[in-house]
Enzyme design. Sequence first.
Site, PDB file in Angstrom:
ATOM      1  N   HIS A  98      -1.309  -0.548  -1.114  1.00 16.78           N
ATOM      2  CA  HIS A  98      -1.718   0.444  -0.113  1.00 16.78           C
ATOM      3  C   HIS A  98      -1.635  -0.018   1.334  1.00 16.78           C
ATOM      4  O   HIS A  98      -1.967   0.757   2.233  1.00 16.78           O
ATOM      5  CB  HIS A  98      -3.156   0.898  -0.409  1.00 16.78           C
ATOM      6  CG  HIS A  98      -4.150  -0.219  -0.464  1.00 16.78           C
ATOM      7  ND1 HIS A  98      -5.516  -0.002  -0.564  1.00 16.78           N
ATOM      8  CD2 HIS A  98      -4.006  -1.562  -0.445  1.00 16.78           C
ATOM      9  CE1 HIS A  98      -6.155  -1.148  -0.604  1.00 16.78           C
ATOM     10  NE2 HIS A  98      -5.262  -2.106  -0.532  1.00 16.78           N
ATOM     11  N   HIS A  99      -1.256  -1.271   1.613  1.00 12.58           N
ATOM     12  CA  HIS A  99      -1.239  -1.745   2.998  1.00 12.58           C
ATOM     13  C   HIS A  99       0.108  -1.577   3.699  1.00 12.58           C
ATOM     14  O   HIS A  99       0.156  -1.601   4.933  1.00 12.58           O
ATOM     15  CB  HIS A  99      -1.625  -3.230   3.048  1.00 12.58           C
ATOM     16  CG  HIS A  99      -3.030  -3.514   2.636  1.00 12.58           C
ATOM     17  ND1 HIS A  99      -4.113  -2.884   3.206  1.00 12.58           N
ATOM     18  CD2 HIS A  99      -3.535  -4.358   1.697  1.00 12.58           C
ATOM     19  CE1 HIS A  99      -5.234  -3.331   2.641  1.00 12.58           C
ATOM     20  NE2 HIS A  99      -4.902  -4.215   1.720  1.00 12.58           N
ATOM     21  N   ALA A 100       1.195  -1.439   2.948  1.00  7.03           N
ATOM     22  CA  ALA A 100       2.528  -1.392   3.559  1.00  7.03           C
ATOM     23  C   ALA A 100       2.650  -0.218   4.524  1.00  7.03           C
ATOM     24  O   ALA A 100       2.197   0.892   4.234  1.00  7.03           O
ATOM     25  CB  ALA A 100       3.598  -1.299   2.473  1.00  7.03           C
TER      26      ALA A 100
END
Length: 481
Positions: A169-171
């Site tokens: 979920h950080h990209a």
Amino acid sequence: MSTLVDYPTFSDSPFFFDRRNLHIAQEEGAHVASHSAPRVAYFHPKDVGNYHYGERHPMRPHRLELTNNLVLGYGIHEKMAMYNPRPATEEELREFHDADYVDFLKRVTPANAPKLTKDYSMYNIGDDCPVFHELFKFCEQYAGASLAAARKLANESTDIAINWSGGLHHAKKGEASGFCYVNDIVLAILELLRVHPRVLYIDIDIHHGDGVQEAFYLSNRVLTVSFHKYAVDFFPGTGNLSEIGANLGKHFTLNVPLQDGIDDESYISLFKAVMEPAITTFRPSSIVLQCGADSLGLDRLGTFNLSIAAHGECVRFIKEFGLPLLVLGGGGYRQSSVARCWAYETGVLAGVDLPNQLPSNNYYEFFGPDYQLHPPLTGRIHNFNTRQSLERIRMSIREKLRYMNGAPSVQMQEIPPDLMGFLEAEERSKEERDEEANNGTAGDERSDGRGKQNEYFDPEVAHEDGDLITISSRGKRTMRF
């Protein structure tokens, strides 16, 4: 003589939590007849657990092989449709990510990395997001699995889709971040939006789901809700209560910032108190649930005290709403705990009660010395979440939901190929532009608490697993609601 009766203080509905048994997940009765059991599709790309970030890196894709072996050992696969999805194509990755960033991921290898150092800062490649062997192939596999799962839900050929290899979920649109290179969650939500008017995204990873929030910060068709630790010294440093969205997406971002040591009782009660009104108000057509297991107790990077049963109770609660559900993995840095948790939650989603004694499997030695599905939680961290602070968060979330003013409507129309551009081009009304000028920060609170050393050394070896089944790619669709 009259006898005393212990009258329950909460509804018997599964949408409420019974405080009389706070230490265990609540058993649910047979609310749905056996012939109406939800259809579950399980996606596991072959060899997705055989990649390696590096000897000292905390992210270990090998945990996916441990999880899959427990799922097979318990026999849960007999209750699900099993799929080995095809990798995502470059065109599919460019539905969200910049073309030059996708091209960089495709070109970079450990061998040519020294020649591409100029691009490292541009694309945030470094210690957290290293270059390793077959990096792009790894991204294609986990992203392809999430896209296949989303297509299966959009086709109405399954009710629940599971991809434990996804949930990164950080990209961001044009850079890597927090061990994540391609944001499969955003790609899957975009796929669902081709058919579903409104999608609810829920994140129970200990880290804030900043990449997904950023992608849909301006849209009212996706409500993002993230439960996470929030402190000045904890990655990614975002996710406070005042982050509520902007433009059309104002009030369609909810954050639940927590402190170290939250326990089962506090987490479950707050989770249900937030999610029940959020779902009732937003009325999503489908739900995407990111189940990062670094929120479990004893995680190498996490600082919560959640048990596997409590983590799974959040999954059970969302499942009971009966909406199309995409369940993804995420963080989790103690491999044996991650595998136990996701195997247990696979059982929850498939309606299978799992015995506490772990079955024989290829990685049985990883789960010693107890060899149990629910090992005792030792080494608890002090709970810095007071009852007053949690109540303040709950009241703030309720107030923000009031400003959402119901679910947005969506006009029936043909969805264009570039859905991300279509969402960004939506125009605001004059009333919405005027309202944006008064963006409040009610209930905002941040802890600048103690830090945590996260370095460790834990080398392990990956192994191969068997073949599964392949599914087809998507076609054009018309939105329905």
